[in-house]
Design a protein around this motif. Structure first.
Motif, PDB file in Angstrom:
ATOM      1  N   SER A  77       0.810  -1.222   0.000  1.00 46.69           N
ATOM      2  CA  SER A  77       0.000   0.000   0.000  1.00 46.69           C
ATOM      3  C   SER A  77       0.843   1.271   0.000  1.00 46.69           C
ATOM      4  O   SER A  77       0.322   2.362  -0.250  1.00 46.69           O
ATOM      5  CB  SER A  77      -0.925   0.007   1.222  1.00 46.69           C
ATOM      6  OG  SER A  77      -0.174   0.044   2.422  1.00 46.69           O
ATOM      7  N   LEU A 111      -9.484  -4.026  -6.358  1.00 44.25           N
ATOM      8  CA  LEU A 111      -9.618  -3.403  -5.044  1.00 44.25           C
ATOM      9  C   LEU A 111      -9.834  -1.900  -5.179  1.00 44.25           C
ATOM     10  O   LEU A 111      -9.092  -1.222  -5.903  1.00 44.25           O
ATOM     11  CB  LEU A 111      -8.366  -3.659  -4.203  1.00 44.25           C
ATOM     12  CG  LEU A 111      -8.104  -5.132  -3.859  1.00 44.25           C
ATOM     13  CD1 LEU A 111      -6.709  -5.303  -3.285  1.00 44.25           C
ATOM     14  CD2 LEU A 111      -9.140  -5.630  -2.872  1.00 44.25           C
ATOM     15  N   ASP A 112     -10.839  -1.407  -4.494  1.00 45.29           N
ATOM     16  CA  ASP A 112     -11.115   0.021  -4.461  1.00 45.29           C
ATOM     17  C   ASP A 112      -9.945   0.736  -3.786  1.00 45.29           C
ATOM     18  O   ASP A 112      -9.509   0.350  -2.699  1.00 45.29           O
ATOM     19  CB  ASP A 112     -12.405   0.260  -3.657  1.00 45.29           C
ATOM     20  CG  ASP A 112     -12.913   1.680  -3.752  1.00 45.29           C
ATOM     21  OD1 ASP A 112     -12.076   2.611  -3.769  1.00 45.29           O
ATOM     22  OD2 ASP A 112     -14.142   1.867  -3.798  1.00 45.29           O
ATOM     23  N   LYS A 113      -9.424   1.770  -4.435  1.00 42.99           N
ATOM     24  CA  LYS A 113      -8.262   2.474  -3.877  1.00 42.99           C
ATOM     25  C   LYS A 113      -8.570   3.098  -2.516  1.00 42.99           C
ATOM     26  O   LYS A 113      -7.662   3.325  -1.710  1.00 42.99           O
ATOM     27  CB  LYS A 113      -7.754   3.538  -4.841  1.00 42.99           C
ATOM     28  CG  LYS A 113      -8.711   4.710  -5.064  1.00 42.99           C
ATOM     29  CD  LYS A 113      -8.077   5.750  -5.982  1.00 42.99           C
ATOM     30  CE  LYS A 113      -8.991   6.952  -6.180  1.00 42.99           C
ATOM     31  NZ  LYS A 113      -8.370   7.973  -7.064  1.00 42.99           N
ATOM     32  N   ARG A 114      -9.855   3.338  -2.238  1.00 42.57           N
ATOM     33  CA  ARG A 114     -10.225   3.909  -0.939  1.00 42.57           C
ATOM     34  C   ARG A 114     -10.047   2.902   0.188  1.00 42.57           C
ATOM     35  O   ARG A 114     -10.013   3.270   1.360  1.00 42.57           O
ATOM     36  CB  ARG A 114     -11.677   4.394  -0.982  1.00 42.57           C
ATOM     37  CG  ARG A 114     -11.904   5.590  -1.905  1.00 42.57           C
ATOM     38  CD  ARG A 114     -13.367   5.914  -2.054  1.00 42.57           C
ATOM     39  NE  ARG A 114     -14.088   4.812  -2.702  1.00 42.57           N
ATOM     40  CZ  ARG A 114     -15.388   4.854  -2.997  1.00 42.57           C
ATOM     41  NH1 ARG A 114     -16.104   5.929  -2.703  1.00 42.57           N
ATOM     42  NH2 ARG A 114     -15.980   3.829  -3.585  1.00 42.57           N
ATOM     43  N   LYS A 115      -9.939   1.599  -0.173  1.00 43.40           N
ATOM     44  CA  LYS A 115      -9.736   0.562   0.838  1.00 43.40           C
ATOM     45  C   LYS A 115      -8.296   0.052   0.844  1.00 43.40           C
ATOM     46  O   LYS A 115      -7.999  -0.976   1.443  1.00 43.40           O
ATOM     47  CB  LYS A 115     -10.700  -0.595   0.592  1.00 43.40           C
ATOM     48  CG  LYS A 115     -12.162  -0.204   0.724  1.00 43.40           C
ATOM     49  CD  LYS A 115     -13.072  -1.404   0.531  1.00 43.40           C
ATOM     50  CE  LYS A 115     -14.537  -1.021   0.688  1.00 43.40           C
ATOM     51  NZ  LYS A 115     -15.442  -2.183   0.496  1.00 43.40           N
ATOM     52  N   ARG A 116      -7.414   0.801   0.163  1.00 44.53           N
ATOM     53  CA  ARG A 116      -6.008   0.376   0.068  1.00 44.53           C
ATOM     54  C   ARG A 116      -5.393   0.177   1.446  1.00 44.53           C
ATOM     55  O   ARG A 116      -4.679  -0.802   1.691  1.00 44.53           O
ATOM     56  CB  ARG A 116      -5.220   1.404  -0.728  1.00 44.53           C
ATOM     57  CG  ARG A 116      -3.758   1.051  -0.934  1.00 44.53           C
ATOM     58  CD  ARG A 116      -3.076   2.114  -1.784  1.00 44.53           C
ATOM     59  NE  ARG A 116      -3.616   2.129  -3.146  1.00 44.53           N
ATOM     60  CZ  ARG A 116      -3.419   3.117  -4.006  1.00 44.53           C
ATOM     61  NH1 ARG A 116      -2.737   4.190  -3.632  1.00 44.53           N
ATOM     62  NH2 ARG A 116      -3.926   3.065  -5.224  1.00 44.53           N
ATOM     63  N   THR A 118      -6.806  -0.536   4.264  1.00 43.65           N
ATOM     64  CA  THR A 118      -7.448  -1.516   5.139  1.00 43.65           C
ATOM     65  C   THR A 118      -7.462  -2.935   4.583  1.00 43.65           C
ATOM     66  O   THR A 118      -7.478  -3.894   5.350  1.00 43.65           O
ATOM     67  CB  THR A 118      -8.904  -1.101   5.438  1.00 43.65           C
ATOM     68  OG1 THR A 118      -9.621  -0.976   4.200  1.00 43.65           O
ATOM     69  CG2 THR A 118      -8.937   0.223   6.187  1.00 43.65           C
ATOM     70  N   GLU A 119      -7.449  -3.082   3.252  1.00 42.26           N
ATOM     71  CA  GLU A 119      -7.591  -4.411   2.668  1.00 42.26           C
ATOM     72  C   GLU A 119      -6.395  -4.882   1.860  1.00 42.26           C
ATOM     73  O   GLU A 119      -6.078  -6.075   1.853  1.00 42.26           O
ATOM     74  CB  GLU A 119      -8.839  -4.455   1.765  1.00 42.26           C
ATOM     75  CG  GLU A 119     -10.148  -4.364   2.510  1.00 42.26           C
ATOM     76  CD  GLU A 119     -11.344  -4.615   1.610  1.00 42.26           C
ATOM     77  OE1 GLU A 119     -11.167  -4.657   0.367  1.00 42.26           O
ATOM     78  OE2 GLU A 119     -12.452  -4.762   2.133  1.00 42.26           O
ATOM     79  N   LYS A 122      -3.467  -6.720   3.721  1.00 39.06           N
ATOM     80  CA  LYS A 122      -3.966  -7.971   4.301  1.00 39.06           C
ATOM     81  C   LYS A 122      -4.153  -9.030   3.217  1.00 39.06           C
ATOM     82  O   LYS A 122      -3.707 -10.177   3.377  1.00 39.06           O
ATOM     83  CB  LYS A 122      -5.301  -7.713   5.015  1.00 39.06           C
ATOM     84  CG  LYS A 122      -5.939  -8.949   5.623  1.00 39.06           C
ATOM     85  CD  LYS A 122      -7.252  -8.607   6.311  1.00 39.06           C
ATOM     86  CE  LYS A 122      -8.304  -8.176   5.300  1.00 39.06           C
ATOM     87  NZ  LYS A 122      -9.626  -7.964   5.930  1.00 39.06           N
TER      88      LYS A 122
END
Length: 211
Positions: A77, A111-116, A118-119, A122
């Motif tokens: 990230s 993957l949505d970049k806004r969840k980079r 948090t997700e 992982k």
């Protein structure tokens, strides 16, 4: 028990073993992996061609050496947009043209970049642990490697397999990946054949299988 727990358990077991000459057995024993793995980094440098931007960071063949590499490098990230990390079995390059990849494809997770934050890390770590831990059981020989692409519009994580014609094996691998990453049943993963990607004329590649 998931891949993270399996590999962490290896360390716990070593710490509990008796010492030798007053020193922990872990000083003498490392835990070998089934394969030697190479970690690649793609730097988005427009002054160079694609192949020149693709570099091997490190190779490793034990659990301990994996963690030494993983804990030393930047997390996925944090690398710059346009850059990639790839983990492949030694001798396989992270490109469609490699003879080990050219008849294969990839399970793709968008993957949505806004969840980079948090997700992404992982999912990427769990995917790495599934690779080096041979989590796909007898289908692990079908696995070539995995790639994470960091992009301004959204990140991608791809699990690359050797032979796209083996539908039953591919579907099983996709289902196992989905379970390992704890991805919701409502989310659909798509499998893309490399040859379709290389021949596509638009921005969207054809999907061959879904889970």
């Amino acid at each position: 028990m998931d891949c993270v727990e399996v590999l962490e358990k290896n360390f716990d077991e070593v710490e509990e073993e008796e010492s030798v000459d007053g020193q922990n057995v872990d000083n003498y024993i490392k835990h070998p992996l089934h394969n030697v793995w190479a970690l690649w980094y793609f730097k988005n440098d427009k002054r160079n061609d694609w192949s020149a931007n693709q570099k091997v960071i490190a190779t490793f063949s034990t659990v301990e050496d994996f963690w030494a590499v993983y804990n030393y490098i930047q997390s996925a990230s944090k690398i710059a947009p346009g850059c990639d990390y790839s983990l492949f079995k030694e001798g396989i390059q992270p490109m469609w043209e490699d003879e080990n990849n050219r008849d294969g494809g990839r399970w793709l997770i968008n993957l949505d970049k806004r969840k980079r934050a948090t997700e992404l890390d992982k999912f990427w770590l769990e995917t790495l642990l599934c690779l080096i831990g041979e989590a796909f059981d007898e289908l692990s020989d079908e696995i070539c490697g995995a790639v994470v692409n960091i992009r301004p519009k959204g990140d991608k994580l791809g699990l690359w397999t050797r032979d796209a014609s083996k539908k039953d094996a591919i579907i099983r691998i996709g289902k196992m990946l989905k379970i390992r990453l704890n991805i919701s049943a409502e989310v659909t993963l798509e499998y893309q054949v490399h040859k379709d990607n290389s021949l596509k004329t638009g921005s969207v590649a054809r999907c061959s299988y879904t889970v």
